[in-house]
Design an enzyme around this catalytic site. Sequence first.
Site, PDB file in Angstrom:
ATOM      1  NE  ARG A 106      -0.264   0.291   4.967  1.00 25.77           N
ATOM      2  CZ  ARG A 106       0.617   1.147   5.418  1.00 25.77           C
ATOM      3  NH1 ARG A 106       0.898   2.232   4.702  1.00 25.77           N
ATOM      4  NH2 ARG A 106       1.253   0.958   6.564  1.00 25.77           N
TER       5      ARG A 106
ATOM      6  CE1 TYR B 144      -0.704  -3.040  16.977  1.00 32.48           C
ATOM      7  CE2 TYR B 144      -2.445  -1.488  17.583  1.00 32.48           C
ATOM      8  CZ  TYR B 144      -1.830  -2.731  17.718  1.00 32.48           C
ATOM      9  OH  TYR B 144      -2.356  -3.668  18.575  1.00 32.48           O
TER      10      TYR B 144
ATOM     11  CB  CYS C  36       1.538   8.244   9.032  1.00 37.74           C
ATOM     12  SG  CYS C  36       0.001   7.387   9.437  1.00 37.74           S
TER      13      CYS C  36
END
Length: 203
Positions: A67, A73, A165
């Site tokens: 992705r 998480y 992120c």
Amino acid sequence: MLTVKSLGLVPYLDAWKEMKAFTDTRTKDTPDEIWLLQHPPVYTQGQAGKPEHVLNPHQIPVVQSDRGGQVTYHGPGQLVAYFLMDIKRRNVGIRTFVCQLEKLLIALLAEYDIKAEIKQGAPGVYVDQQKIASIGLRVRKGCTYHGIALNVCMDLEPFKGINPCGYKALDMTQISLYNKNISFEQVQQRFQAFCLDYFLQDN
């Protein structure tokens, strides 16, 4: 046509394998699907994920995914929604599709009196500078898979083992911190209704 499936608790690798198989075998006439599920504890790295953003995984496995985005998480109490959508058929670009997902999440959170917003250059949805939902997609042959992760009523502690992120000191939050009376099942049902209402329209 759009089908929404509730799959329960599914190991990440199993769901990923099924998403890829669905996308590889679909035709121009295959109806779009949205899969709603939860994952057992796992860290996932996006395609551009940098190892230094995994700080202390403890015993939680780390999976290199295909992705977009960096590390995040997944765990029980987090609503994961995988969007298996033919955006080419819908005549929607990937950036527009991401914006649609962000708008959908913001509208859903507003139902729980949570004022959410987006950040330029940082996909996802935020509340008071804390991230409540992440977005990471893959496009293959004009079709998306992967999707969003909305923190509902989960253990947020594992997020401290990473730079979520790819951002240092990014705090995570969840719906239950703002609305203690919600249940995971309730949020999933409302999310499903929002998805059907939104994506069955011409957006």
